[in-house]
Write a protein that holds these residues in place. Sequence first.
Motif, mmCIF file in Angstrom:
data_model
loop_
_atom_site.group_PDB
_atom_site.id
_atom_site.type_symbol
_atom_site.label_atom_id
_atom_site.label_comp_id
_atom_site.label_asym_id
_atom_site.label_seq_id
_atom_site.Cartn_x
_atom_site.Cartn_y
_atom_site.Cartn_z
ATOM 1 N N THR A 4 1.638 -5.823 -8.765
ATOM 2 C CA THR A 4 0.296 -5.308 -8.583
ATOM 3 C C THR A 4 0.221 -3.904 -9.148
ATOM 4 O O THR A 4 1.242 -3.264 -9.418
ATOM 5 C CB THR A 4 -0.104 -5.314 -7.095
ATOM 6 O OG1 THR A 4 -1.502 -5.083 -6.987
ATOM 7 C CG2 THR A 4 0.659 -4.253 -6.315
ATOM 8 N N LEU A 6 -1.710 -0.197 -8.365
ATOM 9 C CA LEU A 6 -2.534 0.650 -7.506
ATOM 10 C C LEU A 6 -2.841 1.940 -8.252
ATOM 11 O O LEU A 6 -1.974 2.486 -8.941
ATOM 12 C CB LEU A 6 -1.814 0.979 -6.198
ATOM 13 C CG LEU A 6 -1.487 -0.186 -5.260
ATOM 14 C CD1 LEU A 6 -0.732 0.321 -4.031
ATOM 15 C CD2 LEU A 6 -2.741 -0.928 -4.846
ATOM 16 N N THR A 7 -4.064 2.415 -8.108
ATOM 17 C CA THR A 7 -4.494 3.637 -8.792
ATOM 18 C C THR A 7 -4.844 4.704 -7.769
ATOM 19 O O THR A 7 -5.501 4.423 -6.765
ATOM 20 C CB THR A 7 -5.712 3.359 -9.688
ATOM 21 O OG1 THR A 7 -5.357 2.355 -10.643
ATOM 22 C CG2 THR A 7 -6.137 4.607 -10.435
ATOM 23 N N ALA A 8 -4.391 5.927 -8.012
ATOM 24 C CA ALA A 8 -4.641 7.033 -7.085
ATOM 25 C C ALA A 8 -4.761 8.331 -7.871
ATOM 26 O O ALA A 8 -4.449 8.390 -9.061
ATOM 27 C CB ALA A 8 -3.500 7.145 -6.079
ATOM 28 N N ILE A 162 -2.326 7.852 -2.104
ATOM 29 C CA ILE A 162 -1.455 6.750 -1.685
ATOM 30 C C ILE A 162 -0.250 7.352 -0.972
ATOM 31 O O ILE A 162 0.369 8.300 -1.461
ATOM 32 C CB ILE A 162 -1.013 5.887 -2.871
ATOM 33 C CG1 ILE A 162 -2.209 5.089 -3.405
ATOM 34 C CG2 ILE A 162 0.119 4.947 -2.465
ATOM 35 C CD1 ILE A 162 -1.890 4.228 -4.614
ATOM 36 N N ARG A 180 -4.230 4.340 1.495
ATOM 37 C CA ARG A 180 -3.435 3.151 1.203
ATOM 38 C C ARG A 180 -1.954 3.495 1.334
ATOM 39 O O ARG A 180 -1.560 4.648 1.157
ATOM 40 C CB ARG A 180 -3.739 2.645 -0.209
ATOM 41 C CG ARG A 180 -5.144 2.038 -0.333
ATOM 42 C CD ARG A 180 -5.602 2.017 -1.767
ATOM 43 N NE ARG A 180 -5.799 3.379 -2.264
ATOM 44 C CZ ARG A 180 -5.788 3.708 -3.552
ATOM 45 N NH1 ARG A 180 -5.546 2.782 -4.479
ATOM 46 N NH2 ARG A 180 -5.999 4.958 -3.923
ATOM 47 N N VAL A 182 2.140 2.368 0.489
ATOM 48 C CA VAL A 182 3.221 1.595 -0.100
ATOM 49 C C VAL A 182 4.400 1.686 0.864
ATOM 50 O O VAL A 182 4.899 2.777 1.151
ATOM 51 C CB VAL A 182 3.623 2.137 -1.488
ATOM 52 C CG1 VAL A 182 4.861 1.404 -2.008
ATOM 53 C CG2 VAL A 182 2.468 1.981 -2.473
ATOM 54 N N ASP A 194 -0.035 -1.934 2.186
ATOM 55 C CA ASP A 194 -0.825 -2.470 1.073
ATOM 56 C C ASP A 194 0.066 -3.062 -0.010
ATOM 57 O O ASP A 194 -0.340 -3.981 -0.733
ATOM 58 C CB ASP A 194 -1.705 -1.359 0.483
ATOM 59 C CG ASP A 194 -2.738 -0.878 1.487
ATOM 60 O OD1 ASP A 194 -3.773 -1.547 1.618
ATOM 61 O OD2 ASP A 194 -2.497 0.137 2.158
ATOM 62 N N ALA A 195 1.248 -2.518 -0.165
ATOM 63 C CA ALA A 195 2.268 -3.057 -1.065
ATOM 64 C C ALA A 195 3.623 -2.733 -0.451
ATOM 65 O O ALA A 195 3.758 -1.765 0.310
ATOM 66 C CB ALA A 195 2.148 -2.452 -2.456
ATOM 67 N N ARG A 214 -1.319 5.528 -12.087
ATOM 68 C CA ARG A 214 -1.229 4.082 -11.896
ATOM 69 C C ARG A 214 0.191 3.729 -11.485
ATOM 70 O O ARG A 214 1.163 4.103 -12.162
ATOM 71 C CB ARG A 214 -1.607 3.344 -13.175
ATOM 72 C CG ARG A 214 -3.095 3.435 -13.493
ATOM 73 C CD ARG A 214 -3.443 2.689 -14.762
ATOM 74 N NE ARG A 214 -4.825 2.915 -15.138
ATOM 75 C CZ ARG A 214 -5.306 2.761 -16.376
ATOM 76 N NH1 ARG A 214 -4.506 2.364 -17.341
ATOM 77 N NH2 ARG A 214 -6.575 2.999 -16.632
#
Length: 220
Positions: A4, A6-8, A162, A180, A182, A194-195, A214
């Motif tokens: 996946t 994820l963007t932050a 994140i 979010r 990880v 979330d991951a 990213r």
Amino acid sequence: MSATVLTASALLLDMDGTLVNSDAVVERCWRRWALRHGLDPEAALKVVHGRQGYATMAVLLPDRPVEENYADNRVMLAEETADVDGVVPIGGAAAFMAAIAGLPHALVTSADSALATARMGAAALPMPAVRVTAEQVGASKPDPEGFLKGAAELGFGAADCIVFEDSEAGIAAGRAAGMRVVGVGPRAAALAPDAHVEDLTRIRVEAAGDGTIRLHIDGA
């Protein structure tokens, strides 16, 4: 295995269990503490991760005055700071820290400044310029204060950050901050972040042209 992205705008990093494997010293110190207080060491170790020491003590000795927990915590911090035997980086931590060196990030740890410096040094990891340590918060994780302070110091809102965490208390703090999460390592696997990754070798960092970060996550 899935992947996946994820963007932050910024990353907020826990230390113990996330960047640094300090389980050996944590277990040594807390086993001794539990035995001194007539507690089952195995039961104690189930609640120590992620919290400041005084907060762990409050869980394990709920009837003890908070002043005694604060005093005992100072002793514990000194013991932990002096003992770095077996402190090593989490897999992939050095490369991960190098990849984010020029990007907005902060350390948000339940350790105090001396302990954080000792453990990051023992693991040969660079200390982030922005860091929120135990001295800077009034409430331990799972309270979100530390993560919210880290985001504010970096100049970003919660939704743009994140969190990287390994513990139940830390993941709860990240969620309470509206961020979010990880999850890193075995403790995080069952906590529905979330991951989730086993270690930091599973993450590739990309600096996007619009200034965002990213995270390409393998095994999320």
